[in-house]
Design a protein around this motif. Sequence first.
Motif, PDB file in Angstrom:
ATOM      1  N   PHE B  36       1.103  -0.805  -0.324  1.00  0.00           N
ATOM      2  CA  PHE B  36      -0.194  -0.269   0.143  1.00  0.00           C
ATOM      3  C   PHE B  36       0.603   1.309  -0.079  1.00  0.00           C
ATOM      4  CE2 PHE B  36      -3.114  -2.974   1.747  1.00  0.00           C
ATOM      5  CZ  PHE B  36      -4.455  -3.333   0.856  1.00  0.00           C
ATOM      6  N   GLU B  37       0.550   2.427  -0.816  1.00  0.00           N
ATOM      7  CA  GLU B  37       0.968   3.660  -0.583  1.00  0.00           C
ATOM      8  C   GLU B  37       0.101   4.713   0.113  1.00  0.00           C
ATOM      9  OE1 GLU B  37       3.006   3.507  -4.410  1.00  0.00           O
ATOM     10  OE2 GLU B  37       1.803   4.817  -4.293  1.00  0.00           O
ATOM     11  N   LEU B  38       1.179   5.660   1.043  1.00  0.00           N
ATOM     12  CA  LEU B  38       0.262   6.739   1.481  1.00  0.00           C
ATOM     13  C   LEU B  38       0.486   7.460   1.037  1.00  0.00           C
ATOM     14  CD1 LEU B  38      -0.329   6.584   5.630  1.00  0.00           C
ATOM     15  CD2 LEU B  38       0.277   8.226   4.280  1.00  0.00           C
ATOM     16  N   SER B  39      -0.339   8.423   0.959  1.00  0.00           N
ATOM     17  CA  SER B  39       0.207   9.647  -0.477  1.00  0.00           C
ATOM     18  C   SER B  39      -1.190  10.641   0.039  1.00  0.00           C
ATOM     19  CB  SER B  39       0.478   9.111  -1.190  1.00  0.00           C
ATOM     20  OG  SER B  39      -0.718   8.481  -2.423  1.00  0.00           O
ATOM     21  N   VAL B 163       3.585   0.812   2.681  1.00  0.00           N
ATOM     22  CA  VAL B 163       4.001  -0.182   3.860  1.00  0.00           C
ATOM     23  C   VAL B 163       3.249  -1.775   2.768  1.00  0.00           C
ATOM     24  CG1 VAL B 163       2.784  -1.103   5.533  1.00  0.00           C
ATOM     25  CG2 VAL B 163       2.901   1.506   5.101  1.00  0.00           C
ATOM     26  N   LYS B 164       4.863  -2.455   2.780  1.00  0.00           N
ATOM     27  CA  LYS B 164       4.653  -3.674   2.238  1.00  0.00           C
ATOM     28  C   LYS B 164       4.491  -4.354   3.615  1.00  0.00           C
ATOM     29  CE  LYS B 164       8.418  -3.309  -0.328  1.00  0.00           C
ATOM     30  NZ  LYS B 164       9.170  -3.261  -1.334  1.00  0.00           N
ATOM     31  N   GLY B 165       3.809  -6.010   3.045  1.00  0.00           N
ATOM     32  CA  GLY B 165       3.595  -7.079   4.528  1.00  0.00           C
ATOM     33  C   GLY B 165       2.352  -8.084   3.632  1.00  0.00           C
ATOM     34  N   PRO B 166       2.121  -8.880   4.171  1.00  0.00           N
ATOM     35  CA  PRO B 166       0.637  -9.730   3.906  1.00  0.00           C
ATOM     36  C   PRO B 166      -0.514  -9.065   3.805  1.00  0.00           C
ATOM     37  CG  PRO B 166       2.107 -10.561   5.888  1.00  0.00           C
ATOM     38  CD  PRO B 166       2.901  -9.607   5.482  1.00  0.00           C
ATOM     39  N   LEU B 167      -1.053  -9.118   3.506  1.00  0.00           N
ATOM     40  CA  LEU B 167      -2.493  -8.407   2.840  1.00  0.00           C
ATOM     41  C   LEU B 167      -3.652  -7.976   3.816  1.00  0.00           C
ATOM     42  CD1 LEU B 167      -4.054  -7.166   0.132  1.00  0.00           C
ATOM     43  CD2 LEU B 167      -5.195  -9.509   0.249  1.00  0.00           C
ATOM     44  N   LEU B 168      -3.709  -9.018   4.432  1.00  0.00           N
ATOM     45  CA  LEU B 168      -4.631  -9.215   6.245  1.00  0.00           C
ATOM     46  C   LEU B 168      -3.704  -7.722   6.651  1.00  0.00           C
ATOM     47  CD1 LEU B 168      -6.973 -11.652   7.957  1.00  0.00           C
ATOM     48  CD2 LEU B 168      -4.655 -10.313   9.010  1.00  0.00           C
ATOM     49  N   VAL B 169      -2.850  -8.138   7.497  1.00  0.00           N
ATOM     50  CA  VAL B 169      -1.559  -6.801   8.233  1.00  0.00           C
ATOM     51  C   VAL B 169      -1.777  -5.508   7.639  1.00  0.00           C
ATOM     52  CG1 VAL B 169       0.460  -7.105   8.939  1.00  0.00           C
ATOM     53  CG2 VAL B 169      -0.719  -9.426   9.131  1.00  0.00           C
TER      54      VAL B 169
END
Lengths: 576, 576
Positions: B36-39, B163-169
């Motif tokens: 995900f990206e926060l912008s 933000v990278k990681g398992p989809l649910l988290v």
Amino acid sequence: MEPGRRSRLALLTDLYQFTMAYGYWRAGRHWEPAEFELSFRRCPFQGGFALGAGLGECLAFLRGFSLSQADPRPPPDRAETRVRPDATGGASPTPALKHVSTQPGRLPWGSVKADIEYVRSALPSGTDEAFFDYLRTVDASEVTVAAVPEGSVVFPRVPLLQVKGPLLVVQLLESTLLCLVNYASLVATNAARFRLLAGPDKKLMEMGLRRAQGPDGALSASKYSYVGGFDFTSNVLAGQLYGIPVRGTVAHSYVVSFSALAEVQPRMLAPRAGGEPVDFPCLATTWLERACQLLRVPREGVNEGELAAFVSYAITFPCSFQGLVDTYSVMRSGVPNFCGVALALAQLGYRAIGVRLDSGDLARQAAAIRRMLRACSVQFQLPWFEAVPIAVSNDVSEQSLEAFGTEGSDIDMIGIGTHLVTCPQQPSLGCIYKLVQVNGRPRMKLTEEEEKMTLPGCKAAYRLRDAAGRPFMDLLALADESPPWAGQELEAWVLGASPEALRVIPAAVETLHRTYFKDGQVCEPLPSLPEVRSHAAASLRSLGPAHKRLREPEPYQVAMTEKLHVLLQTLRQASQ
Amino acid sequence: MEPGRRSRLALLTDLYQFTMAYGYWRAGRHWEPAEFELSFRRCPFQGGFALGAGLGECLAFLRGFSLSQADPRPPPDRAETRVRPDATGGASPTPALKHVSTQPGRLPWGSVKADIEYVRSALPSGTDEAFFDYLRTVDASEVTVAAVPEGSVVFPRVPLLQVKGPLLVVQLLESTLLCLVNYASLVATNAARFRLLAGPDKKLMEMGLRRAQGPDGALSASKYSYVGGFDFTSNVLAGQLYGIPVRGTVAHSYVVSFSALAEVQPRMLAPRAGGEPVDFPCLATTWLERACQLLRVPREGVNEGELAAFVSYAITFPCSFQGLVDTYSVMRSGVPNFCGVALALAQLGYRAIGVRLDSGDLARQAAAIRRMLRACSVQFQLPWFEAVPIAVSNDVSEQSLEAFGTEGSDIDMIGIGTHLVTCPQQPSLGCIYKLVQVNGRPRMKLTEEEEKMTLPGCKAAYRLRDAAGRPFMDLLALADESPPWAGQELEAWVLGASPEALRVIPAAVETLHRTYFKDGQVCEPLPSLPEVRSHAAASLRSLGPAHKRLREPEPYQVAMTEKLHVLLQTLRQASQ
């Protein structure tokens, strides 16, 4: 009180409170009996009323009010942002507070001083050490607070809180009380305006978590929007802490995370009444084709990822399927996909619970969606299908809500975030906390700005009602005057009006303030949050429609008795 | 991690995050690698830049991220409003949380459920119990966060966080991260605009505690205003927690609490260099008469209560006397009283540190006050007296600051509250958190609203500078592209501009993101708050003046590489 119970909000105040406290102490005046009033000068949003809120939190703050002396724990208000002090965790006796963050492993918290020590460092050197000994003894045990019940409709210049006690202590409370009342009352009032605009039937959901001023701003927004008449919040923590009903389905990210039906896992769904599970993606595809035909939507324009997302969600929550229909094209993809999946569910005995829309012209689209639902309802003989609730959100403001017009009647639920929690029409209420009496002498601020002038003396306030039970005036009197009674002809000097007195005869008289805090304890039963919410609704209901108009309302009358009027004139003249 | 260290912010999220989490889990997709990206989409306040802030708090949240199972403690974020559960205190093992308050003595906290249990109650019945078992294991140990260093100048569409990681988290983290970044960045940017407007020399003080969204909003305002270039805060707790310099003197309530010189206690003040103490009220009265004569102010119009307040304050703080001069008449009472007391102090060897003004036309009055100080300075041969700092406050906004004009040059310090902390020009930044890739596949939101469209794929961002070192473009590339280098001719598709590529040759190239969080730990040294503040100042300094204009700035260019541009086009076409 044991250290673990100490409030850590005692330092959530402006430094000048401590400077003044020292001044009073040095002059031997710290014990003088004093009274402050917390009020506001103008109704927010150019409206005709406000809802008073935040009292419960003020009382909690007062109960715990005192300054820590040496306490190595991180302050609770930011404790949620604690970090483990090292990679293994738990090795250090003092949890680290992650604020002025340093290298990983360093402990910024270790350098945070206890309250008294910090105040000492912030005041000029040479401040008498005995003052800090005195501060160690300070608490709210000699403070008395009277207040308008939380959730009441309130008006300018009428005190929300009356805070009595030793001058030094009640002075120290100012900034924190203002901080706790200001936003609570503002956002409750804002919520009440949305409720007035939406009417009693539409469901309103607060969803401002990501737009508030941090975690606490968001929680306050949820809590006091509920007081103001909202039904739900999206904020799970607000639900957990306050018992507010929470709602929520999926975001666009969920929809875009699917690209094809092949990804759907598991695929089988059993009928509601039991029986053999069916391949639900297949069933939904069949229904989608029928829906496309009926709605005259080209099948090839329907997004398959969106279909997969809906199908997967429906298999996961067959009893509470809701379709977020605007990730791609609302009319050419979202609604057909919703209908396909909802009709497939219907075949298995499940009812979809809603359509959600988060962009574009909400009212126009809602009306169009309702027509499509109706078409399916008729064609497939499912009477309930045309009434599937439509929920909308997209930067909804008072203006956009007004603009919904008649098309808006197809909308069942409205989610409001930014325009609710940030109150952009007026982002602060501007409450003030002013000294009205000290050592038995009435005081006032006689500034050159008329509006910043305060009303002197310890007061009582009465709400006067007409024969229909509608309040028409709040009357401020000196505390030692005998209360007015129903049927009495009264002289009243209306604030901001002509210098002549008005003669009024109330059909009923209500004393506005109750004593809530005395001897360091809450001394009046406090209502639950739903009770505060009901009181707010009842208080608003009784108010005349002219005062509730959102634009150019008729100002509600706030007036003084003759005695208070004379006192004001005397003090004004004495200062000239 | 031991329970005491658990973050209680895991539920500070929107319910739909859990609904989606269950959807992913049910579909067996919860482990899929996602980013995900926060912008943000537009610069706040119609300006040309923003300052990115809140990173430190996001990292702290991530380190503690997990859901409690059974934890009877009150959540730390509201623990400051604990009340004693009974009159004697300490008898109950569970401190009461004062929120949905009930009768005194009842324990609302006792009914608050642990996180997992609460989520279970909020999701539809029939949700698979194994999902909650899974939630018990969820933390951020597999999450990686890259970010622009805190305090950097940032622009629309360039991710502040990746933000990278398992989809649910990473889905579950959305709302909290947005809540922590949004307001922090907004208020830091607002502060920076005030700093640009005030110039580098005036002192700026944040004083918005009473106007913020509760305690945490106020603390965030203090912290991030400091990052944006403010010098001081009035908020003592912010000083204690973050080390921000605090300032404050007295309020009008202090002044009005005095009515006559006879009340001043103690009266004696010794000269600074030592020696016999003198009766200070007498000395001040003598000097007041001289000042009135010099300034041609009628002595009888000077308020004695105000004089008493100043005298008492001066005796209390002889080395740091400041006069709040607008309780009565500024020119006919406040300034003469200040001069009388300050000149009396001067005779004893002390220097007053300032005049404070809190109403009326600040710039005009400051200029008039400066003339009066100058007159005293000349008449009584005290060169320093004409330079006594003048501090002002009174609903100061960007507009009123601009309107100060040349008269404003007599102002030395400005206190700003409401217009700083509530950001009324735009009270929320509107950050978004969007899925850009899942399971190796780039994703985007292809909505009908062009501005709500997102840019797909894992990306890198480069800041391109010209020969003078000024940044002129942020270039977004796919993460697997090789980075551009200084001197390379690049093709760039500027967002929101013509569909043709631009050719640019950067003199220097800077990689914007650093990896701050990996394997559940902060992996990059984090700067201290003053370091973040310095970085913000440097970052702003390097930005061209055209982008820093507060009104109608020249938009800074954000562009895509050819590869990213092609990916975007491909995905758009595929969906049509």
